[in-house]
Design a protein around this motif. Structure first.
Motif, PDB file in Angstrom:
ATOM      1  N   VAL A  39       0.867  -1.181   0.000  1.00  0.00           N
ATOM      2  CA  VAL A  39       0.000   0.000   0.000  1.00  0.00           C
ATOM      3  C   VAL A  39       0.900   1.225   0.000  1.00  0.00           C
ATOM      4  CG1 VAL A  39      -1.815   1.246   1.233  1.00  0.00           C
ATOM      5  CG2 VAL A  39      -1.795  -1.260   1.241  1.00  0.00           C
ATOM      6  N   LYS A  40       0.897   1.957  -1.085  1.00  0.00           N
ATOM      7  CA  LYS A  40       1.813   3.097  -1.225  1.00  0.00           C
ATOM      8  C   LYS A  40       1.322   4.331  -0.474  1.00  0.00           C
ATOM      9  CE  LYS A  40       3.435   0.262  -4.375  1.00  0.00           C
ATOM     10  NZ  LYS A  40       4.509  -0.695  -4.066  1.00  0.00           N
ATOM     11  N   ASP A  41       0.027   4.518  -0.399  1.00  0.00           N
ATOM     12  CA  ASP A  41      -0.558   5.698   0.224  1.00  0.00           C
ATOM     13  C   ASP A  41      -1.121   5.319   1.588  1.00  0.00           C
ATOM     14  OD1 ASP A  41      -1.810   8.040   0.925  1.00  0.00           O
ATOM     15  OD2 ASP A  41      -2.986   8.224  -0.915  1.00  0.00           O
ATOM     16  N   LEU A  42      -0.508   5.818   2.644  1.00  0.00           N
ATOM     17  CA  LEU A  42      -0.926   5.470   3.999  1.00  0.00           C
ATOM     18  C   LEU A  42      -2.016   6.379   4.555  1.00  0.00           C
ATOM     19  CD1 LEU A  42       2.521   4.691   5.691  1.00  0.00           C
ATOM     20  CD2 LEU A  42       0.965   3.125   4.509  1.00  0.00           C
ATOM     21  N   ARG A  43      -2.361   7.419   3.829  1.00  0.00           N
ATOM     22  CA  ARG A  43      -3.310   8.393   4.363  1.00  0.00           C
ATOM     23  C   ARG A  43      -4.695   7.829   4.682  1.00  0.00           C
ATOM     24  NH1 ARG A  43      -2.675  12.933  -0.107  1.00  0.00           N
ATOM     25  NH2 ARG A  43      -2.653  11.001  -1.338  1.00  0.00           N
ATOM     26  N   PRO A  44      -5.245   6.921   3.889  1.00  0.00           N
ATOM     27  CA  PRO A  44      -6.569   6.387   4.248  1.00  0.00           C
ATOM     28  C   PRO A  44      -6.587   5.683   5.598  1.00  0.00           C
ATOM     29  CG  PRO A  44      -6.102   5.950   1.947  1.00  0.00           C
ATOM     30  CD  PRO A  44      -4.817   6.464   2.552  1.00  0.00           C
ATOM     31  N   LEU A  45      -5.455   5.166   6.037  1.00  0.00           N
ATOM     32  CA  LEU A  45      -5.401   4.436   7.305  1.00  0.00           C
ATOM     33  C   LEU A  45      -4.872   5.283   8.459  1.00  0.00           C
ATOM     34  CD1 LEU A  45      -4.028   0.979   6.084  1.00  0.00           C
ATOM     35  CD2 LEU A  45      -6.373   1.557   6.706  1.00  0.00           C
ATOM     36  N   PHE A  46      -3.948   6.203   8.175  1.00  0.00           N
ATOM     37  CA  PHE A  46      -3.295   6.954   9.252  1.00  0.00           C
ATOM     38  C   PHE A  46      -3.612   8.446   9.240  1.00  0.00           C
ATOM     39  CE2 PHE A  46      -0.746   3.147   8.569  1.00  0.00           C
ATOM     40  CZ  PHE A  46      -0.547   2.699   9.869  1.00  0.00           C
ATOM     41  N   GLY A  47      -4.370   8.905   8.260  1.00  0.00           N
ATOM     42  CA  GLY A  47      -4.787  10.295   8.242  1.00  0.00           C
ATOM     43  C   GLY A  47      -4.049  11.136   7.216  1.00  0.00           C
ATOM     44  N   GLU A  48      -4.648  12.272   6.902  1.00  0.00           N
ATOM     45  CA  GLU A  48      -4.131  13.153   5.862  1.00  0.00           C
ATOM     46  C   GLU A  48      -2.812  13.822   6.231  1.00  0.00           C
ATOM     47  OE1 GLU A  48      -5.253  13.639   2.764  1.00  0.00           O
ATOM     48  OE2 GLU A  48      -6.680  12.020   3.173  1.00  0.00           O
ATOM     49  N   ARG A  49      -2.429  13.768   7.487  1.00  0.00           N
ATOM     50  CA  ARG A  49      -1.175  14.407   7.896  1.00  0.00           C
ATOM     51  C   ARG A  49       0.053  13.688   7.365  1.00  0.00           C
ATOM     52  NH1 ARG A  49      -1.330  14.883  14.209  1.00  0.00           N
ATOM     53  NH2 ARG A  49       0.656  15.983  13.860  1.00  0.00           N
ATOM     54  N   VAL A  50      -0.075  12.423   6.990  1.00  0.00           N
ATOM     55  CA  VAL A  50       1.069  11.677   6.459  1.00  0.00           C
ATOM     56  C   VAL A  50       1.416  12.225   5.079  1.00  0.00           C
ATOM     57  CG1 VAL A  50       2.030   9.427   5.917  1.00  0.00           C
ATOM     58  CG2 VAL A  50       0.251   9.621   7.671  1.00  0.00           C
ATOM     59  N   ARG A  51       2.662  12.615   4.902  1.00  0.00           N
ATOM     60  CA  ARG A  51       3.128  13.119   3.618  1.00  0.00           C
ATOM     61  C   ARG A  51       3.657  11.937   2.804  1.00  0.00           C
ATOM     62  NH1 ARG A  51       7.451  17.910   3.672  1.00  0.00           N
ATOM     63  NH2 ARG A  51       8.784  16.249   4.472  1.00  0.00           N
ATOM     64  N   CYS A  52       2.855  11.467   1.861  1.00  0.00           N
ATOM     65  CA  CYS A  52       3.198  10.279   1.069  1.00  0.00           C
ATOM     66  C   CYS A  52       3.771  10.706  -0.272  1.00  0.00           C
ATOM     67  CB  CYS A  52       1.957   9.410   0.865  1.00  0.00           C
ATOM     68  SG  CYS A  52       1.295   8.708   2.400  1.00  0.00           S
ATOM     69  N   GLN A  53       4.941  10.172  -0.612  1.00  0.00           N
ATOM     70  CA  GLN A  53       5.616  10.543  -1.850  1.00  0.00           C
ATOM     71  C   GLN A  53       6.150   9.297  -2.553  1.00  0.00           C
ATOM     72  OE1 GLN A  53       8.398  13.311   0.125  1.00  0.00           O
ATOM     73  NE2 GLN A  53       7.448  14.955  -1.046  1.00  0.00           N
ATOM     74  N   MET A  54       6.073   9.307  -3.867  1.00  0.00           N
ATOM     75  CA  MET A  54       6.613   8.223  -4.670  1.00  0.00           C
ATOM     76  C   MET A  54       8.013   8.596  -5.144  1.00  0.00           C
ATOM     77  SD  MET A  54       4.197   5.999  -4.625  1.00  0.00           S
ATOM     78  CE  MET A  54       4.754   4.850  -5.894  1.00  0.00           C
ATOM     79  N   VAL A  55       8.921   7.630  -5.116  1.00  0.00           N
ATOM     80  CA  VAL A  55      10.283   7.831  -5.614  1.00  0.00           C
ATOM     81  C   VAL A  55      10.598   6.709  -6.584  1.00  0.00           C
ATOM     82  CG1 VAL A  55      11.047   9.015  -3.517  1.00  0.00           C
ATOM     83  CG2 VAL A  55      11.294   6.535  -3.683  1.00  0.00           C
ATOM     84  N   HIS A  56      11.716   6.838  -7.297  1.00  0.00           N
ATOM     85  CA  HIS A  56      12.119   5.833  -8.289  1.00  0.00           C
ATOM     86  C   HIS A  56      13.500   5.291  -7.915  1.00  0.00           C
ATOM     87  CE1 HIS A  56       8.737   6.955 -10.826  1.00  0.00           C
ATOM     88  NE2 HIS A  56       9.030   8.211 -10.569  1.00  0.00           N
TER      89      HIS A  56
END
Length: 286
Positions: free
Chosen positions: A241-258
């Protein structure tokens, strides 16, 4: 008295804190350069929590360090479910991996063996022996299901974090360890959490088993931290699960890297500008 405390993930039972420091500190320093930070990290500013030895049986040598495990050693329940979840994600992100429901796999009778065969051919698990995959599954299960082992790992973190620590960095299973440690210690002056290639968002297997210190409610904010950054590579099978916001809240800054071919590699996460910015934001204030 480190400002940055790092927590490793699975498969590190044959390394050590100094060896990990030798690769993590330069990678963190490169990340700060990429982020154009106004300061550099001295070697003493970084300390690696090491708990891999807790998974290493006594009396084994570095030359022959893994028992000859195979599909029959993958336990029913947690280990099998996680293995199949990895297979599904590998098939989604790697065109060379046949999906679990592919008709061409119907001739292989055992689902676990099919999963191991498929993952062994994937780019993500390239170079990892079958027995290594089985041992990785066992380590995740052991931490989440063995209360004594979990307590011992958590104590390793508590022994390292000090009043000077400003950010805790957790990679892979280490992100789970770091999250739980911060939830359990509201008194720590840690400003930020940086999670890399994290399995925290896997419901049932990981998320629903978290200990948060607040009535054990999964999804609690991690302690007193002000900022939580989560980095994931699209091809990172462990970070299902790349985006943790649905489980831990909108405060988590989720970013994709390569991260290229080594999607789950800790140093490739650490030397990104995104990781450098998270560390800089936590440390530049003091």
């Amino acid at each position: 008295m480190a400002r940055v405390v790092c927590v490793h993930g699975i498969g590190q039972q044959h390394t050590g804190e100094r060896e990990l420091h030798g690769s993590w500190h330069p990678a963190l320093s490169d990340g700060l350069i990429r982020a154009e930070a106004r300061f550099a990290l001295d070697a003493s500013d970084v300390q690696c929590v090491f708990y891999g030895d807790l998974f290493r049986p006594p009396g084994r040598t570095l030359t022959f360090n893994d028992p000859p495990l195979d599909a029959s050693d993958v336990a029913d329940g947690f280990e099998t479910e996680l293995l199949l979840a990895w297979w599904h994600e590998a098939a989604r992100t790697d065109e060379t991996v046949l999906a679990p429901d592919a008709r061409t796999l119907a001739r292989t009778p055992h689902a676990v063996q099919r999963a191991l065969n498929s993952l062994s051919r994937s780019r993500f698990f390239a170079g990892i022996a079958l027995r290594g995959l089985v041992l990785d599954l066992r380590q995740v299960r052991a931490y989440l299901c063995d209360p004594d082992l979990r307590a011992a790992v958590q104590q390793r973190v508590a022994d390292v974090v000090t009043d000077r620590t400003r950010i805790v960095v957790g990679h892979s299973l280490g992100s789970v360890v770091a999250y739980e440690a911060l939830c359990a210690h509201l008194e720590w002056p840690v400003r930020a959490l940086l999670t890399l290639g994290s399995p925290l968002g896997i419901r049932n297997l990981v998320f629903d088993r978290l200990h948060t210190g607040g009535g054990d409610k999964s999804g609690n904010w991690p302690g007193a931290v002000e900022q939580w950054t989560n980095l994931a590579d699209e091809g990172d099978v462990v970070a299902l699960v790349k985006d943790l916001r649905p489980l831990f809240g909108e405060r988590v800054r989720c970013q994709m890297v390569h991260n290229g071919a080594r999607a789950h590699d800790a140093t490739r996460y650490l030397n990104t500008a995104e990781a450098g910015r998270a560390v800089a934001d936590a440390c530049e204030a003091g």
